[in-house]
Design an enzyme around this catalytic site. Structure first.
Site, PDB file in Angstrom:
ATOM      1  N   CYS A  60       0.655  -1.169  -0.050  1.00 25.22           N
ATOM      2  CA  CYS A  60       0.040   0.026   0.076  1.00 25.22           C
ATOM      3  C   CYS A  60       1.007   1.301  -0.057  1.00 25.22           C
ATOM      4  O   CYS A  60       1.873   1.259   0.779  1.00 25.22           O
ATOM      5  CB  CYS A  60      -1.027  -0.028   1.393  1.00 25.22           C
ATOM      6  SG  CYS A  60      -2.099   1.593   1.454  1.00 25.22           S
ATOM      7  N   CYS A  63       0.257   3.027   3.612  1.00 22.30           N
ATOM      8  CA  CYS A  63       0.529   2.433   4.846  1.00 22.30           C
ATOM      9  C   CYS A  63       1.977   1.339   4.814  1.00 22.30           C
ATOM     10  O   CYS A  63       2.314   0.912   5.920  1.00 22.30           O
ATOM     11  CB  CYS A  63      -0.591   1.923   5.614  1.00 22.30           C
ATOM     12  SG  CYS A  63      -1.043   0.554   5.027  1.00 22.30           S
ATOM     13  N   CYS A  78      -5.683  -3.703 -19.673  1.00 21.19           N
ATOM     14  CA  CYS A  78      -6.622  -2.665 -19.399  1.00 21.19           C
ATOM     15  C   CYS A  78      -6.056  -1.383 -19.153  1.00 21.19           C
ATOM     16  O   CYS A  78      -6.721  -0.112 -19.068  1.00 21.19           O
ATOM     17  CB  CYS A  78      -7.431  -3.147 -18.129  1.00 21.19           C
ATOM     18  SG  CYS A  78      -6.586  -3.013 -16.544  1.00 21.19           S
ATOM     19  N   CYS A 108      -7.411  -0.354   1.010  1.00 21.35           N
ATOM     20  CA  CYS A 108      -6.766  -1.096   1.811  1.00 21.35           C
ATOM     21  C   CYS A 108      -7.262  -1.395   3.173  1.00 21.35           C
ATOM     22  O   CYS A 108      -7.850  -0.661   3.826  1.00 21.35           O
ATOM     23  CB  CYS A 108      -5.415  -0.473   2.083  1.00 21.35           C
ATOM     24  SG  CYS A 108      -4.218  -0.589   3.456  1.00 21.35           S
ATOM     25  N   CYS A 111      -5.366   0.740   6.260  1.00 25.43           N
ATOM     26  CA  CYS A 111      -5.633   2.143   6.197  1.00 25.43           C
ATOM     27  C   CYS A 111      -7.041   2.869   5.583  1.00 25.43           C
ATOM     28  O   CYS A 111      -6.995   3.959   5.618  1.00 25.43           O
ATOM     29  CB  CYS A 111      -4.584   2.905   5.799  1.00 25.43           C
ATOM     30  SG  CYS A 111      -4.163   2.781   4.096  1.00 25.43           S
ATOM     31  N   HIS A 114      -7.921   4.237  -0.893  1.00 24.42           N
ATOM     32  CA  HIS A 114      -8.636   3.538  -2.245  1.00 24.42           C
ATOM     33  C   HIS A 114      -7.616   3.092  -2.964  1.00 24.42           C
ATOM     34  O   HIS A 114      -6.406   3.506  -2.942  1.00 24.42           O
ATOM     35  CB  HIS A 114      -9.394   4.956  -3.079  1.00 24.42           C
ATOM     36  CG  HIS A 114      -9.749   4.404  -4.300  1.00 24.42           C
ATOM     37  ND1 HIS A 114     -10.709   3.912  -4.688  1.00 24.42           N
ATOM     38  CD2 HIS A 114      -9.168   4.722  -5.537  1.00 24.42           C
ATOM     39  CE1 HIS A 114     -10.902   3.728  -6.101  1.00 24.42           C
ATOM     40  NE2 HIS A 114      -9.825   4.026  -6.515  1.00 24.42           N
ATOM     41  N   HIS A 117     -10.041  -0.877  -8.437  1.00 27.13           N
ATOM     42  CA  HIS A 117     -11.786  -1.624  -8.459  1.00 27.13           C
ATOM     43  C   HIS A 117     -11.335  -3.227  -8.902  1.00 27.13           C
ATOM     44  O   HIS A 117     -10.207  -3.745  -9.341  1.00 27.13           O
ATOM     45  CB  HIS A 117     -12.615  -1.165  -9.524  1.00 27.13           C
ATOM     46  CG  HIS A 117     -12.917   0.467  -9.340  1.00 27.13           C
ATOM     47  ND1 HIS A 117     -12.338   1.464  -9.314  1.00 27.13           N
ATOM     48  CD2 HIS A 117     -13.974   0.672  -8.505  1.00 27.13           C
ATOM     49  CE1 HIS A 117     -12.988   2.571  -8.864  1.00 27.13           C
ATOM     50  NE2 HIS A 117     -14.067   2.117  -8.321  1.00 27.13           N
ATOM     51  N   ASP A 121     -13.927 -10.594 -14.465  1.00 25.29           N
ATOM     52  CA  ASP A 121     -13.517 -11.086 -15.828  1.00 25.29           C
ATOM     53  C   ASP A 121     -12.003 -11.319 -15.642  1.00 25.29           C
ATOM     54  O   ASP A 121     -11.277 -11.429 -16.694  1.00 25.29           O
ATOM     55  CB  ASP A 121     -13.651 -10.020 -16.929  1.00 25.29           C
ATOM     56  CG  ASP A 121     -12.910  -8.442 -16.662  1.00 25.29           C
ATOM     57  OD1 ASP A 121     -12.430  -8.647 -15.601  1.00 25.29           O
ATOM     58  OD2 ASP A 121     -13.262  -7.596 -17.217  1.00 25.29           O
ATOM     59  N   ARG A 129     -10.232  -9.757 -11.562  1.00 28.20           N
ATOM     60  CA  ARG A 129      -9.284  -8.833 -12.117  1.00 28.20           C
ATOM     61  C   ARG A 129      -9.275  -7.598 -10.966  1.00 28.20           C
ATOM     62  O   ARG A 129     -10.044  -6.644 -11.229  1.00 28.20           O
ATOM     63  CB  ARG A 129      -9.605  -8.420 -13.387  1.00 28.20           C
ATOM     64  CG  ARG A 129      -8.826  -7.383 -14.062  1.00 28.20           C
ATOM     65  CD  ARG A 129      -9.072  -6.824 -15.373  1.00 28.20           C
ATOM     66  NE  ARG A 129     -10.411  -6.683 -15.744  1.00 28.20           N
ATOM     67  CZ  ARG A 129     -10.838  -5.075 -15.876  1.00 28.20           C
ATOM     68  NH1 ARG A 129     -10.102  -4.381 -15.680  1.00 28.20           N
ATOM     69  NH2 ARG A 129     -12.010  -5.153 -16.212  1.00 28.20           N
ATOM     70  N   CYS A 131      -7.848  -4.331 -10.477  1.00 32.87           N
ATOM     71  CA  CYS A 131      -7.269  -3.121 -11.372  1.00 32.87           C
ATOM     72  C   CYS A 131      -6.985  -2.029 -10.523  1.00 32.87           C
ATOM     73  O   CYS A 131      -7.776  -1.166 -10.109  1.00 32.87           O
ATOM     74  CB  CYS A 131      -8.427  -2.913 -12.511  1.00 32.87           C
ATOM     75  SG  CYS A 131      -8.030  -1.538 -13.512  1.00 32.87           S
TER      76      CYS A 131
HETATM   77 ZN   LIG Z   1      -2.908   1.063   3.503  1.00 31.17          ZN
END
Ligand SMILES: [Zn+2]
Length: 142
Positions: A60, A63, A78, A108, A111, A114, A117, A121, A129, A131
């Site tokens: 991450c 963190c 993608c 995560c 913490c 974001h 997603h 598929d 997947r 992504c």
């Molecule tokens: Zn984190």
């Protein structure tokens, strides 16, 4: 049996869930803040890890928790780094209906930042997947 990995990221030994918005801004670059804390998305094929295929783990970016093993990374085409599995209990998912789409957001678990997603598929064995934005991760070759 090593559980020391969660403590070694940029957030040091601070509990990331205790950080204020202002503290996050100080710790992260503008781009990292936009993606990790405001659920932004980096431009397709712009990320440094899109074609990155070295052995190691992805942590991450906020963190330092290990999120993905490079063994699960694959070329999805993608435009973002894609993985077919996350490390156990490293991420949480929740419905995201922003931008007029029905997607599943990946955060995560440590913490709550974001990451990207997850879609259904992906390849075997999981069919998933993940992504994930390059900006949201730090590669660690161990
Ligand atoms: Zn984190």
């Amino acid at each position: 049996m090593s559980d020391s990995t969660a403590d070694s990221g940029p957030a040091g030994d601070v509990d990331p869930s205790e950080l204020t918005d202002e503290e996050w801004r100080e710790r992260l670059s503008e781009e990292e803040y936009r993606i990790l804390r405001e659920a932004g998305t980096e431009a397709r094929f712009s990320g440094e890890y899109v074609d990155h295929d070295a052995d190691g783990v992805y942590r991450c970016g906020a963190c330092g928790t290990v999120l993905f093993d490079a063994d699960t990374k694959y070329d999805s085409g993608c435009g973002w780094p894609a993985f077919y599995a996350a490390e156990d209990d490293a991420v949480t998912t929740q419905p995201d209906t922003s931008h007029g789409m029905r997607r599943t957001e990946v955060r995560c678990a440590n913490c709550d930042s974001h990451l990207g997603h997850v879609f259904d598929d992906g390849p075997e064995p999981t069919g998933k997947r993940f992504c994930i934005n390059s900006v949201a991760m730090e590669f660690d070759d161990g």
